[in-house]
Every structure is written in structure tokens, then in C-alpha cells.
Design a protein around this motif. Structure first.
Motif, PDB file in Angstrom:
ATOM      1  N   TYR A 199       0.860  -1.185   0.000  1.00  0.00           N
ATOM      2  CA  TYR A 199       0.000   0.000   0.000  1.00  0.00           C
ATOM      3  C   TYR A 199       0.894   1.232   0.000  1.00  0.00           C
ATOM      4  N   CYS A 200       0.727   2.093  -0.991  1.00  0.00           N
ATOM      5  CA  CYS A 200       1.576   3.276  -1.108  1.00  0.00           C
ATOM      6  C   CYS A 200       0.742   4.471  -1.545  1.00  0.00           C
ATOM      7  N   ALA A 201       1.299   5.654  -1.394  1.00  0.00           N
ATOM      8  CA  ALA A 201       0.595   6.900  -1.709  1.00  0.00           C
ATOM      9  C   ALA A 201       1.563   7.879  -2.355  1.00  0.00           C
ATOM     10  N   GLN A 202       0.986   8.797  -3.109  1.00  0.00           N
ATOM     11  CA  GLN A 202       1.784   9.797  -3.826  1.00  0.00           C
ATOM     12  C   GLN A 202       1.070  11.137  -3.781  1.00  0.00           C
ATOM     13  N   SER A 203       1.733  12.131  -3.238  1.00  0.00           N
ATOM     14  CA  SER A 203       1.216  13.489  -3.314  1.00  0.00           C
ATOM     15  C   SER A 203       1.587  14.077  -4.656  1.00  0.00           C
ATOM     16  N   GLU A 204       0.886  15.120  -5.051  1.00  0.00           N
ATOM     17  CA  GLU A 204       1.090  15.705  -6.372  1.00  0.00           C
ATOM     18  C   GLU A 204       2.521  16.189  -6.524  1.00  0.00           C
ATOM     19  N   GLY A 205       3.201  15.678  -7.551  1.00  0.00           N
ATOM     20  CA  GLY A 205       4.570  16.073  -7.839  1.00  0.00           C
ATOM     21  C   GLY A 205       5.629  15.276  -7.107  1.00  0.00           C
ATOM     22  N   ASP A 206       5.249  14.367  -6.205  1.00  0.00           N
ATOM     23  CA  ASP A 206       6.208  13.570  -5.444  1.00  0.00           C
ATOM     24  C   ASP A 206       6.210  12.129  -5.926  1.00  0.00           C
ATOM     25  N   ASP A 207       7.157  11.351  -5.414  1.00  0.00           N
ATOM     26  CA  ASP A 207       7.228   9.929  -5.720  1.00  0.00           C
ATOM     27  C   ASP A 207       6.313   9.151  -4.774  1.00  0.00           C
ATOM     28  N   PHE A 208       6.022   7.899  -5.155  1.00  0.00           N
ATOM     29  CA  PHE A 208       5.211   7.044  -4.301  1.00  0.00           C
ATOM     30  C   PHE A 208       5.998   6.675  -3.044  1.00  0.00           C
ATOM     31  N   VAL A 209       5.302   6.668  -1.923  1.00  0.00           N
ATOM     32  CA  VAL A 209       5.882   6.281  -0.641  1.00  0.00           C
ATOM     33  C   VAL A 209       5.100   5.083  -0.110  1.00  0.00           C
ATOM     34  N   THR A 210       5.813   3.986   0.174  1.00  0.00           N
ATOM     35  CA  THR A 210       5.155   2.786   0.684  1.00  0.00           C
ATOM     36  C   THR A 210       4.694   3.013   2.117  1.00  0.00           C
ATOM     37  N   LEU A 211       3.419   2.750   2.373  1.00  0.00           N
ATOM     38  CA  LEU A 211       2.843   2.951   3.697  1.00  0.00           C
ATOM     39  C   LEU A 211       2.791   1.661   4.497  1.00  0.00           C
ATOM     40  N   SER A 212       2.571   0.529   3.835  1.00  0.00           N
ATOM     41  CA  SER A 212       2.494  -0.744   4.554  1.00  0.00           C
ATOM     42  C   SER A 212       2.690  -1.895   3.589  1.00  0.00           C
ATOM     43  N   ALA A 213       3.087  -3.040   4.140  1.00  0.00           N
ATOM     44  CA  ALA A 213       3.190  -4.302   3.400  1.00  0.00           C
ATOM     45  C   ALA A 213       2.578  -5.372   4.293  1.00  0.00           C
ATOM     46  N   ARG A 214       1.448  -5.936   3.880  1.00  0.00           N
ATOM     47  CA  ARG A 214       0.693  -6.851   4.725  1.00  0.00           C
ATOM     48  C   ARG A 214       0.555  -8.206   4.035  1.00  0.00           C
ATOM     49  N   ARG A 215       0.927  -9.266   4.765  1.00  0.00           N
ATOM     50  CA  ARG A 215       0.779 -10.624   4.246  1.00  0.00           C
ATOM     51  C   ARG A 215      -0.664 -11.075   4.415  1.00  0.00           C
ATOM     52  N   LEU A 216      -1.296 -11.496   3.310  1.00  0.00           N
ATOM     53  CA  LEU A 216      -2.709 -11.865   3.332  1.00  0.00           C
ATOM     54  C   LEU A 216      -2.934 -13.362   3.315  1.00  0.00           C
ATOM     55  N   THR A 217      -2.084 -14.125   2.659  1.00  0.00           N
ATOM     56  CA  THR A 217      -2.224 -15.583   2.603  1.00  0.00           C
ATOM     57  C   THR A 217      -0.846 -16.222   2.709  1.00  0.00           C
ATOM     58  N   ARG A 218      -0.854 -17.511   2.959  1.00  0.00           N
ATOM     59  CA  ARG A 218       0.387 -18.282   2.962  1.00  0.00           C
ATOM     60  C   ARG A 218       0.040 -19.734   2.673  1.00  0.00           C
ATOM     61  N   GLY A 219       1.077 -20.523   2.393  1.00  0.00           N
ATOM     62  CA  GLY A 219       0.858 -21.935   2.114  1.00  0.00           C
ATOM     63  C   GLY A 219       0.294 -22.209   0.739  1.00  0.00           C
ATOM     64  N   LEU A 220       0.465 -21.276  -0.204  1.00  0.00           N
ATOM     65  CA  LEU A 220      -0.007 -21.505  -1.567  1.00  0.00           C
ATOM     66  C   LEU A 220       1.034 -22.285  -2.358  1.00  0.00           C
ATOM     67  N   ASP A 221       0.616 -22.777  -3.507  1.00  0.00           N
ATOM     68  CA  ASP A 221       1.510 -23.557  -4.358  1.00  0.00           C
ATOM     69  C   ASP A 221       2.450 -22.598  -5.096  1.00  0.00           C
ATOM     70  N   PRO A 222       3.770 -22.644  -4.821  1.00  0.00           N
ATOM     71  CA  PRO A 222       4.684 -21.707  -5.491  1.00  0.00           C
ATOM     72  C   PRO A 222       4.721 -21.885  -7.001  1.00  0.00           C
ATOM     73  N   ALA A 223       4.449 -23.108  -7.471  1.00  0.00           N
ATOM     74  CA  ALA A 223       4.505 -23.382  -8.900  1.00  0.00           C
ATOM     75  C   ALA A 223       3.210 -23.048  -9.628  1.00  0.00           C
ATOM     76  N   ASP A 224       2.164 -22.711  -8.887  1.00  0.00           N
ATOM     77  CA  ASP A 224       0.856 -22.436  -9.497  1.00  0.00           C
ATOM     78  C   ASP A 224       0.290 -21.142  -8.897  1.00  0.00           C
ATOM     79  N   PRO A 225       0.700 -19.990  -9.413  1.00  0.00           N
ATOM     80  CA  PRO A 225       0.259 -18.717  -8.828  1.00  0.00           C
ATOM     81  C   PRO A 225      -1.255 -18.552  -8.896  1.00  0.00           C
ATOM     82  N   PRO A 226      -1.808 -17.732  -8.011  1.00  0.00           N
ATOM     83  CA  PRO A 226      -3.250 -17.472  -8.056  1.00  0.00           C
ATOM     84  C   PRO A 226      -3.667 -16.862  -9.390  1.00  0.00           C
TER      85      PRO A 226
END
Length: 241
Positions: A129-156
């Protein structure tokens, strides 16, 4: 004397056959109980994993619903934001492969652009999740893990269905206005009026309707889970008069 002798013989204890029957019954009960304990111990990790998956799926559905409602249902993105499934979409700088990129702009004192980027990293889905004010670069606000234990060889698999409403704006009766030109001479003042009519063509305007986003998750053990959400534009409920 005969009656007394019989009573004494009955008080001597169990017979061999009775003892054997008790041993066989106890053995059967113990075997059944041991099998139930073994099955319970073997299935406990799977039950815990399913509970973790349920919690993770609930987290994915919660954030997905919020982000889908915030972003305009344009596919692909337009100037005001929308939905992007391209692999190159990565404004927040997160790792992994892009699954879903949602962008929208909020205006308070100054316009600010927000991005929710769902990315597949190894066996997890992470929401950057990131945000950008007018004229500025994007700034990351958060990184949240939503799932785990998925098949690495078969992406969603992510599919998006968007409905864009088209509204025909009719120019209607041509508007008219009056132009008054005063003329003055030495004796009197006269007024000349003329009417000019302007006719405009009908205009077709597109406005956001509804977007439906579906995640098909593939578990490492072969199970599949479908998570979907949809948003409706307020104009669908409160149309213009």
C-alpha cells in the motif's frame, strides 16, 4: 451340606474363559482408542493449517473489498485510476509478481493518489500500500501478508469483470438568448433585438458502473479457494434526476 458346598465353590473367582473374554474385549477397546488418538494427532496440523488458511482468506477478502470499492472500475487504468493486471505494474516497489494493481485519487486539500498492489511472493500474497502526493514519488505505507501456504509453482489466477455504464446526454431544445443593441440618434433611441439559437449534438458519457474481482487460490496440497468481491458506484443507487 450340599448347598453350602456349592456356595463355597461359586466364591472361588473367575474362570479362565471369563478372563480370556475380558482380555480380548480390553484389547479391542485399547486398539480402537489408540487408532483414534493416532488419527487425531495426524490431522491436528492439517486442521490448524485450515484454520490459518481461513483467517488468511478472510484477510484477503476484507482488504480486497475495501480496495475494489475505492478504485474506479476501469480496466485498464485511466488517468483517474482503475484496475491493472499487467505484470509491470509496481508503483509501490514490492517484491514478487503483480496479481492486481488498484489505483485511485482522493482530494481533500491537495489531490493524493493511492495504490494497493497485490503481489505473489513465493507462496504468499502480500498487499503493498503506497501513496503519492502531487509532484512527489510514491511512498510505501504498509506491506501486509494476506495468505500463505499456496503452491509456489501455481500462482493465483485473478480475473476482473467491469461494467461501464453509458449515458446519452440529450442537448434537448436549443438554448436561446436575446442580444439587445441600442441605437441612438438626435431625436430618439431605438432598440433592435435579435435571437440566436445554438443546437448541440447528443453526447454519450461513460461513468463507472461495477467491478468484480476474483482470486482463485491454489493450495500446496491441491485444494482451491475462490475469493471474490464487487463494488457498485453510488450513481447506480442514486441516479441523477
Amino acid at each position: 451340606m450340599r448347598i453350602r458346598h456349592t456356595a463355597e465353590r461359586d466364591d472361588q473367582g473367575f474362570t479362565v474363559i471369563e478372563v480370556l473374554i475380558v482380555i480380548v474385549v480390553m484389547g479391542t477397546l485399547m486398539s480402537t482408542l489408540a487408532a483414534a488418538i493416532v488419527i487425531s494427532l495426524r490431522t491436528a496440523p492439517n486442521t490448524e493449517a485450515r484454520l490459518d488458511d481461513a483467517r488468511s482468506t478472510r484477510a484477503l477478502a476484507t482488504w480486497l473489498s475495501y480496495d475494489t470499492t475505492s478504485a474506479p472500475p476501469f480496466l485498464p487504468e485511466q488517468a483517474q485510476g482503475g484496475i491493472d493486471l499487467a505484470s509491470t505494474a509496481n508503483d509501490c516497489g514490492g517484491a514478487g509478481a503483480n496479481l492486481l494493481h488498484l489505483q485511485w485519487t482522493e482530494r481533500s486539500f491537495t489531490p493524493r493518489t493511492y495504490v494497493a498492489n497485490y503481489r505473489f511472493v513465493e507462496d504468499e500474497i502480500i498487499r503493498y500500500y503506497c501513496a503519492q502526493s502531487e509532484g512527489d514519488d510514491f511512498v510505501t505505507l504498509s506491506a501486509r501478508r494476506l495468505t500463505r501456504g499456496l503452491d509456489p509453482a501455481d500462482p493465483p489466477t485473478v480475473t476482473v469483470t467491469t461494467i461501464i455504464e453509458t449515458v446519452t446526454v440529450n442537448a434537448g431544445p436549443p438554448p436561446a438568448w436575446t442580444v439587445t443593441t441600442p441605437t441612438t440618434d438626435a431625436t430618439a433611441t431605438t432598440t433592435a433585438t435579435s435571437t440566436t439559437a445554438v443546437v448541440g449534438p447528443d453526447e454519450v458519457v461513460a461513468r463507472p458502473g461495477e467491478a468484480t474481482v476474483r482470486f482463485l487460490l491454489n493450495g500446496a496440497s491441491g485444494e482451491q479457494v475462490l475469493v471474490d468481491t464487487s463494488s457498485r458506484n453510488p450513481s447506480s443507487f442514486f441516479p441523477s434526476p
